[in-house]
Design a protein around this motif. Sequence first.
Motif, PDB file in Angstrom:
ATOM      1  N   ASP A 128       0.858  -1.180   0.000  1.00 44.23           N
ATOM      2  CA  ASP A 128       0.000   0.000   0.000  1.00 44.23           C
ATOM      3  C   ASP A 128       0.894   1.229   0.000  1.00 44.23           C
ATOM      4  N   ILE A 129       0.756   2.076  -1.017  1.00 41.06           N
ATOM      5  CA  ILE A 129       1.590   3.272  -1.140  1.00 41.06           C
ATOM      6  C   ILE A 129       0.656   4.483  -1.144  1.00 41.06           C
ATOM      7  N   ASN A 130       0.867   5.394  -0.198  1.00 46.32           N
ATOM      8  CA  ASN A 130      -0.029   6.557  -0.132  1.00 46.32           C
ATOM      9  C   ASN A 130       0.512   7.722  -0.973  1.00 46.32           C
ATOM     10  N   ALA A 131      -0.210   8.829  -0.965  1.00 43.27           N
ATOM     11  CA  ALA A 131       0.142   9.987  -1.792  1.00 43.27           C
ATOM     12  C   ALA A 131       1.483  10.601  -1.393  1.00 43.27           C
ATOM     13  N   GLU A 132       1.907  10.383  -0.141  1.00 48.05           N
ATOM     14  CA  GLU A 132       3.202  10.910   0.314  1.00 48.05           C
ATOM     15  C   GLU A 132       4.340   9.925   0.044  1.00 48.05           C
ATOM     16  N   ASN A 133       4.057   8.856  -0.721  1.00 49.74           N
ATOM     17  CA  ASN A 133       5.059   7.820  -1.045  1.00 49.74           C
ATOM     18  C   ASN A 133       5.545   7.072   0.192  1.00 49.74           C
ATOM     19  N   GLU A 134       4.656   6.936   1.184  1.00 53.97           N
ATOM     20  CA  GLU A 134       4.938   6.084   2.334  1.00 53.97           C
ATOM     21  C   GLU A 134       4.415   4.696   1.977  1.00 53.97           C
ATOM     22  N   VAL A 135       5.265   3.696   2.133  1.00 54.85           N
ATOM     23  CA  VAL A 135       4.945   2.329   1.724  1.00 54.85           C
ATOM     24  C   VAL A 135       4.628   1.484   2.958  1.00 54.85           C
ATOM     25  N   ALA A 136       3.466   0.842   2.938  1.00 57.05           N
ATOM     26  CA  ALA A 136       3.081  -0.087   4.005  1.00 57.05           C
ATOM     27  C   ALA A 136       2.949  -1.463   3.373  1.00 57.05           C
ATOM     28  N   ILE A 137       3.745  -2.408   3.852  1.00 58.14           N
ATOM     29  CA  ILE A 137       3.735  -3.759   3.294  1.00 58.14           C
ATOM     30  C   ILE A 137       3.230  -4.723   4.353  1.00 58.14           C
ATOM     31  N   LYS A 138       2.271  -5.548   3.966  1.00 55.03           N
ATOM     32  CA  LYS A 138       1.816  -6.635   4.824  1.00 55.03           C
ATOM     33  C   LYS A 138       2.354  -7.916   4.214  1.00 55.03           C
ATOM     34  N   MET A 139       3.040  -8.695   5.033  1.00 54.99           N
ATOM     35  CA  MET A 139       3.632  -9.929   4.534  1.00 54.99           C
ATOM     36  C   MET A 139       3.430 -11.037   5.553  1.00 54.99           C
ATOM     37  N   SER A 140       3.616 -12.259   5.103  1.00 56.48           N
ATOM     38  CA  SER A 140       3.536 -13.403   5.989  1.00 56.48           C
ATOM     39  C   SER A 140       4.793 -14.237   5.806  1.00 56.48           C
ATOM     40  N   LEU A 141       4.838 -15.368   6.445  1.00 55.72           N
ATOM     41  CA  LEU A 141       5.938 -16.309   6.298  1.00 55.72           C
ATOM     42  C   LEU A 141       5.341 -17.673   6.000  1.00 55.72           C
ATOM     43  N   THR A 142       6.163 -18.576   5.513  1.00 54.51           N
ATOM     44  CA  THR A 142       5.650 -19.905   5.183  1.00 54.51           C
ATOM     45  C   THR A 142       5.163 -20.614   6.432  1.00 54.51           C
ATOM     46  N   ALA A 143       5.734 -20.304   7.593  1.00 54.21           N
ATOM     47  CA  ALA A 143       5.304 -20.908   8.853  1.00 54.21           C
ATOM     48  C   ALA A 143       5.671 -19.975  10.006  1.00 54.21           C
ATOM     49  N   PRO A 144       4.831 -19.916  11.048  1.00 55.20           N
ATOM     50  CA  PRO A 144       5.140 -19.038  12.186  1.00 55.20           C
ATOM     51  C   PRO A 144       6.482 -19.365  12.838  1.00 55.20           C
ATOM     52  N   GLY A 145       6.932 -20.600  12.765  1.00 53.15           N
ATOM     53  CA  GLY A 145       8.197 -20.983  13.368  1.00 53.15           C
ATOM     54  C   GLY A 145       9.405 -20.751  12.488  1.00 53.15           C
ATOM     55  N   CYS A 146       9.238 -20.036  11.401  1.00 48.72           N
ATOM     56  CA  CYS A 146      10.327 -19.754  10.466  1.00 48.72           C
ATOM     57  C   CYS A 146      11.507 -19.153  11.238  1.00 48.72           C
ATOM     58  N   PRO A 147      12.722 -19.713  11.062  1.00 46.37           N
ATOM     59  CA  PRO A 147      13.869 -19.246  11.849  1.00 46.37           C
ATOM     60  C   PRO A 147      14.226 -17.778  11.625  1.00 46.37           C
ATOM     61  N   VAL A 148      13.835 -17.200  10.499  1.00 48.66           N
ATOM     62  CA  VAL A 148      14.173 -15.800  10.229  1.00 48.66           C
ATOM     63  C   VAL A 148      12.975 -14.874  10.413  1.00 48.66           C
ATOM     64  N   ALA A 149      11.947 -15.348  11.132  1.00 49.15           N
ATOM     65  CA  ALA A 149      10.710 -14.569  11.301  1.00 49.15           C
ATOM     66  C   ALA A 149      10.984 -13.148  11.789  1.00 49.15           C
ATOM     67  N   GLY A 150      11.904 -13.000  12.742  1.00 53.42           N
ATOM     68  CA  GLY A 150      12.185 -11.678  13.272  1.00 53.42           C
ATOM     69  C   GLY A 150      12.969 -10.790  12.334  1.00 53.42           C
ATOM     70  N   GLU A 151      13.684 -11.406  11.385  1.00 50.50           N
ATOM     71  CA  GLU A 151      14.574 -10.642  10.513  1.00 50.50           C
ATOM     72  C   GLU A 151      13.963 -10.276   9.160  1.00 50.50           C
ATOM     73  N   MET A 152      13.092 -11.142   8.644  1.00 50.93           N
ATOM     74  CA  MET A 152      12.578 -10.961   7.281  1.00 50.93           C
ATOM     75  C   MET A 152      11.911  -9.601   7.038  1.00 50.93           C
ATOM     76  N   PRO A 153      11.042  -9.085   7.935  1.00 51.96           N
ATOM     77  CA  PRO A 153      10.465  -7.759   7.665  1.00 51.96           C
ATOM     78  C   PRO A 153      11.531  -6.679   7.506  1.00 51.96           C
ATOM     79  N   GLY A 154      12.613  -6.768   8.278  1.00 49.15           N
ATOM     80  CA  GLY A 154      13.714  -5.806   8.151  1.00 49.15           C
ATOM     81  C   GLY A 154      14.411  -5.917   6.811  1.00 49.15           C
ATOM     82  N   TRP A 155      14.565  -7.154   6.314  1.00 43.45           N
ATOM     83  CA  TRP A 155      15.173  -7.345   4.995  1.00 43.45           C
ATOM     84  C   TRP A 155      14.327  -6.694   3.911  1.00 43.45           C
ATOM     85  N   VAL A 156      13.007  -6.833   4.042  1.00 45.93           N
ATOM     86  CA  VAL A 156      12.100  -6.234   3.054  1.00 45.93           C
ATOM     87  C   VAL A 156      12.197  -4.712   3.128  1.00 45.93           C
TER      88      VAL A 156
END
Length: 120
Positions: A53-81
């Motif tokens: 979701d990108i608003n008029a001020e070019n602020e980007v909001a991304i909603k994402m999931s993971l293949t499984a809640p126990g994914c070892p990189v769950a805490g890191e993946m949003p930061g990578w994105v």
Amino acid sequence: MNNVPEPLEGAPLIAPSSTDHPLYEQVVEACRTVYDPEIPVNIYELGLIYTIDINAENEVAIKMSLTAPGCPVAGEMPGWVADAVEPLPGVKHVDVDLVWEPPWGMDMMSDEARLELGFM
């Protein structure tokens, strides 16, 4: 007792993306540079990016999931994105939220991802 309101009937489980925004394709391409370390397919083709979701001020909001809640990189993946999208010219701010509803399923993968992983 659960105080979470029921979703409106007919409301999409995954909110639509800002596909008509001029930055949308560049944000998608940036998301394609992020890989789950355990799967040789980028997270966009895996279907892990639910909404851009990108608003008029070019602020980007991304909603994402993971293949499984126990994914070892769950805490890191949003930061990578966020790190992949934030440097794009014109992007003012990036906010990446990890969501678990609807749960990710193999049917969310692109045909390219299915082919790459041998499911086609």
